[in-house]
Design an enzyme around this catalytic site. Structure first.
Site, PDB file in Angstrom:
ATOM      1  N   GLY A  30     -22.047   9.857 -19.010  1.00  0.00           N
ATOM      2  CA  GLY A  30     -20.609  10.232 -18.661  1.00  0.00           C
ATOM      3  C   GLY A  30     -20.126   8.769 -18.162  1.00  0.00           C
ATOM      4  N   GLY A  72     -16.293   7.181 -16.345  1.00  0.00           N
ATOM      5  CA  GLY A  72     -15.326   7.399 -15.498  1.00  0.00           C
ATOM      6  C   GLY A  72     -14.293   6.196 -15.141  1.00  0.00           C
ATOM      7  N   GLY A  94     -16.496   3.406 -13.346  1.00  0.00           N
ATOM      8  CA  GLY A  94     -18.244   3.442 -13.502  1.00  0.00           C
ATOM      9  C   GLY A  94     -18.696   4.351 -14.494  1.00  0.00           C
ATOM     10  CB  VAL A 147     -22.848   9.007 -14.814  1.00  0.00           C
ATOM     11  CG1 VAL A 147     -23.753  10.081 -14.349  1.00  0.00           C
ATOM     12  CG2 VAL A 147     -21.536   8.972 -13.954  1.00  0.00           C
ATOM     13  CE  LYS A 159     -18.870   7.240  -9.279  1.00  0.00           C
ATOM     14  NZ  LYS A 159     -17.970   8.174  -8.356  1.00  0.00           N
ATOM     15  CG  ASP A 177      -9.879  12.775  -9.053  1.00  0.00           C
ATOM     16  OD1 ASP A 177      -9.140  13.350  -9.657  1.00  0.00           O
ATOM     17  OD2 ASP A 177     -11.020  11.973  -9.829  1.00  0.00           O
TER      18      ASP A 177
END
Length: 840
Positions: A541, A543, A546, A548, A563, A666
């Site tokens: 993943g 973001g 950052g 993951v 992360k 969020d």
């Protein structure tokens, strides 16, 4: 011909027309399908005709007007649609007209109650009729039952008080609930017949004060005007309701005190709801005259004073007593033990003090006991363990001390126990509900020990240690002296080392160290090895700040998610601190757990910061909703409801059960992760803020980082200033909920020119929600909720009602004004009702 109440299937025979002299034809409550055969309209001798409670389709044609002798017709509870023909309204001999629970639409003719002069029962509820109620209602002098609940009628409440011949009026029921009626209640409503027994006007948009004249309807046994916009005080004239059995005034804006004389005369009252208003003052002692009360809900007001013992002495109270979210003070009276038949007792979020009475154990029928959020102290009475039917017990946020009664673990039905943020100590039981860490909340009790491993409590000292304590005192003094001498000798050396270390570390680490010190540390090398050098193959993943990675830590012997923050991005450092700070003292079954963290330097000597979480095998909710078609088809209604419950539970914990409330900032599908059992875990607290309270007002710990959030989920007020709030989280939650059941992102291409997901749902609510529901929710495969693939017509009725309630929550949470948004406690209560209804 009467064949009602059997199990006939198939279609009505076309040969029905051969029964030329048929007068009475009743095929109600069978399993008939198809259309009504046209030949039936040629049976001119018919006086009674009933097709109710079948599965008939199609419309009612103009030919129905040929049945001039018809007195009663019922087509209720079918799948009929279209508009009703004008010829139906010209059958002047009709006394009973039932069309309820179909899909009829259109408006009523202005002269309908003139052309039907003999009408006694008029049931049009549960359709899609619209427009105003015709003024010709004034001519309906023989009406006894009037039901238009759950339609789209609008305008003001029909002026029923203008009926011409009140002396012969025998009106029993008026039901106009769940429409769009607005404006004030007309005073002339009090001129309705005193025969009126039921008046239902809930779930509309009625405003203004309740007219005093309403009290003239002295034979009312049922009055429901909840969930409107009524203001001012409860009229003293309500004291005339001596026959009243069920009275619902909740979810309005009523103010002032509860009239004492009013309560004193309601001797037949069994259900009483005043919740979610602005009422003040004490509960009058005259409530003792309401001896037949079974349900009392005064929650969400500003009521104060002591809880009257007269209320606790009502022996009929057996279902609910809810006094939560008020300002009651004083002790919890020992008379609470008189509620021997009560099922749910909720006195949470008040200002009660003193101890919990021991005789609370006399409430032998208790299933749900909520006392959290008061100033009660003392110990947990052992008598609570004698409540063998207790399902949920919440004693959190008190000043309780002592131990948890070991006998509680013997309760085989207890499914939830919370005593977080108290001063409890000693050993936590190991059995019963305490076996499941997800069903127990003990956060904020630093002196508790033992329990199951997943509670992560300190180990209890050996019992034998207590017996030896008096022997170690003398040895301890000697040890202290020796170490004191050693300390003096080493002090200069230690100071020299400390000064040397401070000079070497030029980077500012104070805030980072103080924030992450409670977490076990892990080195950059360990993480580099665990993720195979942060390889692309391990990337799961990305973001805004950052990446993951999936990895396996040798120290943990399990798969984890790492992360890694991109410290070149603005705000990344503060995001790291925010997330670590948020997780410092929180632990909940629906929050992703931080395993460890790393604040170090990489192989290039650059700053490196990473957080290690437990790995969620089923990925994010975003993937299940939008990125994987197969996942989407298998994510059915009940599972989505479970996920919503999990998210709501996490928010409730963050907003209400933490030592300092936390605002997530969020909340969105990609930040909801799913474990092996598809249980929801809220993650990514990079924008989270702690809430403190100053002089009774919420104060959010903000920063120069600003408010980013995610477009579509961020509430509109965040775009105008930087005042974060729990109401902002509720906006995100409402948006997420609507997305889960419509299958549409708030950023969908269809939402433009001021149109958005909230309006998309609002336009369809409540009568057309099946048109906007995600089609994959009820696909035929492996799903017992749908009988056929025809979602719009074959769902179990309680499923459609649950959907409607869920969309109502989504809409109420995502309104533009923060003050009008439903809070998470009310949402939890509604979700519990929905889950129970679905189970039924």
């Amino acid at each position: 011909m009467g064949v009602y109440g059997n199990q006939f299937i198939g279609q009505l025979p076309k040969e029905i027309h051969s029964l030329a002299k048929l007068e009475f034809f009743n095929v109600a409550k069978n399993n008939l399908t198809g259309r009504i055969p046209p030949s039936i309209w040629n049976l001119s001798s018919l006086t009674v005709l009933s097709f109710a409670k079948n599965y008939l389709e199609g419309n009612i044609p103009e030919e129905i007007g040929l049945l001039k002798n018809l007195t009663k017709i019922s087509v209720s509870q079918n799948k009929l649609s279209g508009t009703l023909p004008l010829s139906l309204y010209n059958l002047s001999s009709l006394t009973d007209l039932y069309t309820a629970d179909n899909e009829f639409h259109g408006s009523l003719p202005t002269n309908v109650f003139t052309t039907l002069p003999n009408l006694r029962r008029f049931w049009f509820g549960g359709n899609q009729f619209s427009g105003p109620i015709p003024t010709s209602i004034s001519n309906a002098s023989r009406i006894q039952s009037f039901d238009i609940v759950s339609n789209n009628f609008e305008g003001q409440i029909p002026n029923l008080g203008r009926l011409q011949d009140l002396s012969v009026l025998a009106l029993d029921v008026v039901d106009v609930e769940e429409n769009n009626f607005g404006g004030p209640l007309p005073k002339i409503i009090g001129s309705l017949s005193t025969h009126l027994s039921q008046l239902a006007m809930a779930d509309n948009q009625i405003s203004g004060k309740i007219p005093t004249e309403l009290g003239n309807l002295v034979n009312l046994i049922y009055l429901s005007i909840e969930n409107n916009y009524l203001t001012e005080v409860i009229p003293e004239s309500f004291a005339k309701f001596q026959n009243m059995q069920e009275l619902y005034l909740g979810k309005n804006k009523l103010s002032g005190t509860i009239p004492a004389a009013f309560l004193g005369n309601l001797s037949h009252l069994s259900e009483f709801d005043l919740s979610n208003n602005l009422l003040i003052g004490e509960i009058p002692s005259t409530i003792e005259n309401c001896k037949k009360l079974q349900i009392v809900d005064f929650s969400m007001n500003n009521l104060s004073g002591a809880i009257p013992t007269q209320l606790l002495g009502i022996s009929y109270l057996s279902i609910l007593l809810n006094l939560s979210h008020n300002s009651f003070s004083g002790n919890l009276p020992p008379e609470v033990g008189m509620l021997k038949n009560i099922g749910t007792l909720d006195i949470s979020e008040n200002h009660l003090s003193g101890g919990i009475p021991e005789n609370i154990g006399d409430c032998s029928s208790l299933e749900y006991l909520y006392l959290e959020g008061n100033s009660l102290d003392g110990i947990i009475p052992s008598s609570i363990a004698s409540l063998k039917g207790l399902l949920q017990l919440d004693l959190s946020r008190y000043n309780l001390f002592g131990s948890i009664p070991q006998e509680l673990q013997n309760n085989s039905v207890l499914e939830w126990f919370s005593a977080s943020f108290n001063k409890l100590e000693g050993e936590v039981p190991m059995h019963g509900v305490f076996q499941n860490a997800n069903r127990v909340s003990l956060t904020g009790n630093d002196r508790l020990c033992g329990g199951v491993a997943k509670l992560n409590l300190q180990r209890c000292p050996p019992k034998s240690l207590k017996k030896r304590k008096h022997h170690v005192g003398r040895k301890l003094i000697i040890i202290i002296i020796i170490f004191s001498i050693a300390f003096i000798l080493l002090l200069s050396l230690v100071l020299t080392i400390i000064i040397y270390q401070i000079m070497r570390k030029r980077q500012r680490k104070a805030s980072t160290d103080s924030t992450i010190e409670q977490f076990p540390k892990v080195s950059y090398q360990e993480l580099h090895h665990a993720t195979n050098g942060f390889s692309v193959q391990n990337l799961i993943g990305t973001g805004g700040i950052g990446f993951v990675y999936k990895g396996r830590l040798n120290s943990e012997e399990r798969v984890v998610a790492v992360k890694v923050l991109n410290l070149q991005k603005k705000g990344a450092h503060k995001s790291f601190l925010a997330e670590c700070n948020a997780f410092r003292n929180i632990r909940h079954r629906n929050l992703v757990k931080i395993i460890t963290c790393c604040s170090s330097v990489d192989h290039k000597g650059d700053d490196f910061k990473a957080i290690v979480y437990e790995y969620m095998t089923n990925g994010s909710l975003e993937e299940w909703l939008h990125q994987n078609a197969e996942h989407q088809r298998t994510l059915k209604f009940e599972k989505r409801l479970e996920i919503v419950n999990g998210i709501a539970s996490a928010l409730h914990y963050l907003h209400n059960e933490c030592e300092k409330p936390i605002v997530h900032c969020d909340l969105k599908p990609s930040n909801v992760l799913l474990d092996d059992d598809m249980v929801a875990h809220v993650s990514d607290f990079g924008l989270a803020r702690l809430v403190s309270t100053i002089d009774g007002k919420s104060n959010i710990q903000t920063s120069s980082m600003g408010i980013k959030g995610t477009i579509g989920y961020t509430p509109p007020e965040y775009g105008m200033d930087s005042q974060l709030s729990t109401e902002g989280d509720m906006y995100s939650f409402g948006t997420l909920l609507m997305e889960m059941f419509t299958g549409r992102r708030p950023t969908d291409a269809m939402f433009k020119d001021g149109h958005n997901l909230h309006n998309y749902v609002k336009i369809a609510f409540p009568n057309n929600i099946l048109e906007i529901v995600d089609a994959t929710l009820f696909s035929e495969e492996n799903d017992h909720l749908a009988v056929t693939t025809d979602v719009a017509s074959d769902l179990r009725p309680n499923v459609e009602r649950c959907l409607s309630s869920l969309f109502k929550i989504g809409l109420s949470c995502s309104v533009e004004s923060p003050r009008e948004r439903t809070n998470i406690k009310a949402v939890i209560a509604e979700l519990n009702i929905i889950s129970k209804a679905l189970a039924d």
